[in-house]
Design an enzyme around this catalytic site. Structure first.
Site, PDB file in Angstrom:
ATOM      1  N   GLY A   7       0.815  -1.208   0.000  1.00  0.00           N
ATOM      2  CA  GLY A   7       0.000   0.000   0.000  1.00  0.00           C
ATOM      3  C   GLY A   7       0.844   1.251   0.000  1.00  0.00           C
ATOM      4  O   GLY A   7       1.935   1.288  -0.573  1.00  0.00           O
ATOM      5  N   GLY A  31       1.070   4.295   5.213  1.00  0.00           N
ATOM      6  CA  GLY A  31       0.516   3.116   5.868  1.00  0.00           C
ATOM      7  C   GLY A  31       1.582   2.110   6.241  1.00  0.00           C
ATOM      8  O   GLY A  31       1.616   1.600   7.367  1.00  0.00           O
ATOM      9  N   GLU A  34       5.546  -3.201   1.137  1.00  0.00           N
ATOM     10  CA  GLU A  34       5.832  -2.685  -0.207  1.00  0.00           C
ATOM     11  C   GLU A  34       5.042  -1.398  -0.326  1.00  0.00           C
ATOM     12  O   GLU A  34       3.809  -1.403  -0.277  1.00  0.00           O
ATOM     13  CB  GLU A  34       5.413  -3.716  -1.256  1.00  0.00           C
ATOM     14  CG  GLU A  34       5.889  -3.369  -2.652  1.00  0.00           C
ATOM     15  CD  GLU A  34       4.765  -2.841  -3.512  1.00  0.00           C
ATOM     16  OE1 GLU A  34       4.533  -1.621  -3.460  1.00  0.00           O
ATOM     17  OE2 GLU A  34       4.147  -3.632  -4.210  1.00  0.00           O
ATOM     18  N   CYS A  76       1.870  -0.080  -8.506  1.00  0.00           N
ATOM     19  CA  CYS A  76       3.108   0.287  -7.818  1.00  0.00           C
ATOM     20  C   CYS A  76       4.275   0.367  -8.794  1.00  0.00           C
ATOM     21  O   CYS A  76       5.328   0.926  -8.454  1.00  0.00           O
ATOM     22  CB  CYS A  76       3.425  -0.707  -6.709  1.00  0.00           C
ATOM     23  SG  CYS A  76       3.469  -2.426  -7.263  1.00  0.00           S
ATOM     24  N   GLU A  84       5.651   9.973  -5.341  1.00  0.00           N
ATOM     25  CA  GLU A  84       4.662   9.217  -6.096  1.00  0.00           C
ATOM     26  C   GLU A  84       3.306   9.915  -6.137  1.00  0.00           C
ATOM     27  O   GLU A  84       2.789  10.367  -5.120  1.00  0.00           O
ATOM     28  CB  GLU A  84       4.487   7.822  -5.478  1.00  0.00           C
ATOM     29  CG  GLU A  84       3.513   6.943  -6.254  1.00  0.00           C
ATOM     30  CD  GLU A  84       3.307   5.586  -5.611  1.00  0.00           C
ATOM     31  OE1 GLU A  84       2.913   4.658  -6.332  1.00  0.00           O
ATOM     32  OE2 GLU A  84       3.530   5.454  -4.389  1.00  0.00           O
TER      33      GLU A  84
END
Length: 529
Positions: free
Chosen positions: A240, A244, A264, A301, A392
């Site tokens: 996520g 988090g 990840e 991702c 991101e």
């Protein structure tokens, strides 16, 4: 029929008073079923069952666990249209995409089953005793990997099947011999329920202990936090956001017994566009980039969030072609209103930086919850002054960094922190000319791709889906592929142990006929004394 209850091992439970519904991005409405949030009491029972199950499950042979894991794959397939329809409804993803995910999910389960049947994954190593060795005798030492105990899996929002309830985290943890407790993603609670039911049916059919798998519903963070803090939990897997994953990691470090959190947390996956490759076919290269930026509405991702090129006439041609491609892209459905709002907010914010210029944006009509693809440009000099521009943006966005020369390109590449991937679009001569710059990227990624875009992750023996922090909390491990199993094991050495006490993998006779490292050499032969 969706019941909305929690799976506490093989029992269904709905003690709590808090309920929630899932949302359909396709209809922009809530789906009708109510899901009951797990209580702390239910969580405690699930963990207690997992602890009890571990004592039995860890003793199951690899072949017995393989039968269980294959049965999970079979049960998921038997769920058929109901599962596909529900996953489409809760994610807004196309039927083709969900069918692909379903196939990947069952294939990776079967891959782990084959790994268990082979048995060599335990990395058995034997150093036989040398009583006559001088100046000191060598004891008999044998080592292998073994399970760690109950594992908590947090499922992902953008992959309702492949990185979810029976995804790679669950498959690898179960394969290693660990019970799993899933904290279901609230966006996909119905999909989770159907898959969790498949796992429970598989466990019953193959005689696995009650508590080898549980699934808990929760819309807020409370149950997840309590699971991470529970002293009986031995490891955590998460896919996520950075915030988090980092929060769970910090929470686990505060325990009396800290445990690993394999999180990840995303990546901008820089794509290095080198001169000769650009000049070969700029139109084709632009089309390849645009497709990758927009696939899955950029909610991957491995989305190519940053493009890097040298400023030149050839790059100008590429920019023109890329602008054409981006303007023609059809905006795709995003997973949820919150994700859509966050994408719009972050794209607005990046253009508040006066040095960032919009290259192109989709000119196609964009209904609600559809992410409009955007590509922006910034100079290499301005980027090195503000590398946070590369944070991101979860959605169909990419930032093109134009560098004034090789020296500036080198400085830009040095700004990047850990990434899941980097791509190098290059001819053989480009690779020779820019080897130093490519090696800079290699230092900060888990996977270096040549002449391919980062979207798409092959599930196999050689895949590395992980990277240095902040892409993941531990870049030594992968969350995709066979080696994902190594996250949920620990090595144990046996010194001068009686043969009858040793696991079969380490016995003299090698009854499993697996490959072992014996006195430094690979062998599947028995040890003869």
């Amino acid at each position: 029929m969706i019941h909305g209850k929690n799976f506490i091992g093989s029992d269904l439970s709905a003690e709590g008073s808090l309920t929630f519904k899932t949302f359909s991005p396709a209809t922009l409405d809530e789906l009708p079923e109510l899901f009951v949030q797990a209580t702390i009491s239910e969580m405690e029972i699930a963990v207690k069952k997992a602890v009890t199950a571990y004592e039995h499950y860890k003793r199951k042979s690899g072949k017995e666990r393989a039968v269980f894991i294959r049965a999970i794959a079979d049960e998921i397939e038997l769920s058929g249209a109901q599962l596909i329809e529900r996953a489409c409804a809760e994610s807004g993803l196309s039927e083709a995409r969900i069918l692909g995910e379903s196939g990947r999910t069952v294939n990776q389960l079967r891959l782990f089953a084959s790994v268990l049947e082979d048995g060599s994954w335990v990395e058995a190593s034997v150093d036989p005793a040398m009583p006559e060795r001088k100046p000191a005798a060598r004891p008999d030492v044998r080592k292998m990997l073994q399970a760690v105990g109950p594992v908590v899996v947090f499922t992902a929002s953008n992959f309702p099947l492949a990185f979810s309830t029976a995804g790679g985290d669950t498959a690898s943890a179960l394969a290693a011999g660990n019970p799993v407790i899933v904290k279901a993603h609230p966006y996909h609670a119905g999909t989770n329920e159907l898959v969790a039911g498949a796992i429970i049916r598989a466990a019953r059919k193959t005689g696995m202990p009650d508590g080898v798998f549980s699934s808990l519903n929760a819309f807020d963070f409370s149950i997840g936090q309590e699971l991470v803090l529970h002293p009986a939990v031995k490891s955590v897997a998460f896919t996520g956001s950075f915030s988090g994953g980092k929060s769970l990691y910090e929470l686990a470090r505060k325990r009396e017994e800290p445990i690993p959190v394999f999180a990840e947390m995303g990546s901008v996956n820089p794509v290095l566009l080198l001169p000769e490759k650009i000049n070969e076919d700029p139109a084709l290269l632009a089309a390849t980039i645009a497709k990758s930026v927009n696939i899955g509405a950029g909610q991957l991702c491995t989305n190519p969030g940053v493009l890097i090129a040298l400023k030149s006439a050839e790059t100008d041609v590429l920019k023109t072609e890329l602008a054409k491609q981006i303007s023609q892209l059809l905006p795709e459905k995003m997973l949820h209103q919150n994700i859509s709002n966050n994408f719009e907010r972050k794209t607005r914010q990046i253009f508040e930086n006066k040095e960032v210029v919009k290259l192109a944006e989709s000119e196609q009509l964009s209904a609600e919850l559809r992410g409009r693809p955007v590509v922006a440009i910034v100079s290499g000099k301005d980027f090195t002054a503000n590398p946070n521009l590369a944070e991101e943006i979860f959605g169909p966005f990419s930032l093109l960094i134009e560098c004034g020369g090789t020296e500036e390109l080198t400085e830009v590449l040095k700004t990047f922190r850990g990434q899941l991937t980097a791509s190098v679009m290059a001819t053989p001569d480009d690779v020779t000319s820019f080897r130093k710059q490519i090696e800079i990227l290699q230092e900060v990624v888990g996977r270096l791709i040549f002449n391919g875009m980062p979207t798409g992750v092959e599930v196999g023996y050689s895949m590395q889906h992980g990277g240095p922090f902040p892409a993941t909390t531990d870049g030594r491990f992968t969350s995709v592929g066979v080696d994902a199993i190594k996250r949920f094991v620990r090595p144990v050495a046996f010194q001068d142990a009686p043969d009858e006490y040793l696991p079969d993998e380490l016995k003299d006779a090698n009854p499993l006929n697996i490959w072992r490292r014996v006195d430094g050499h690979l062998s599947n032969e028995p040890i003869r004394k």
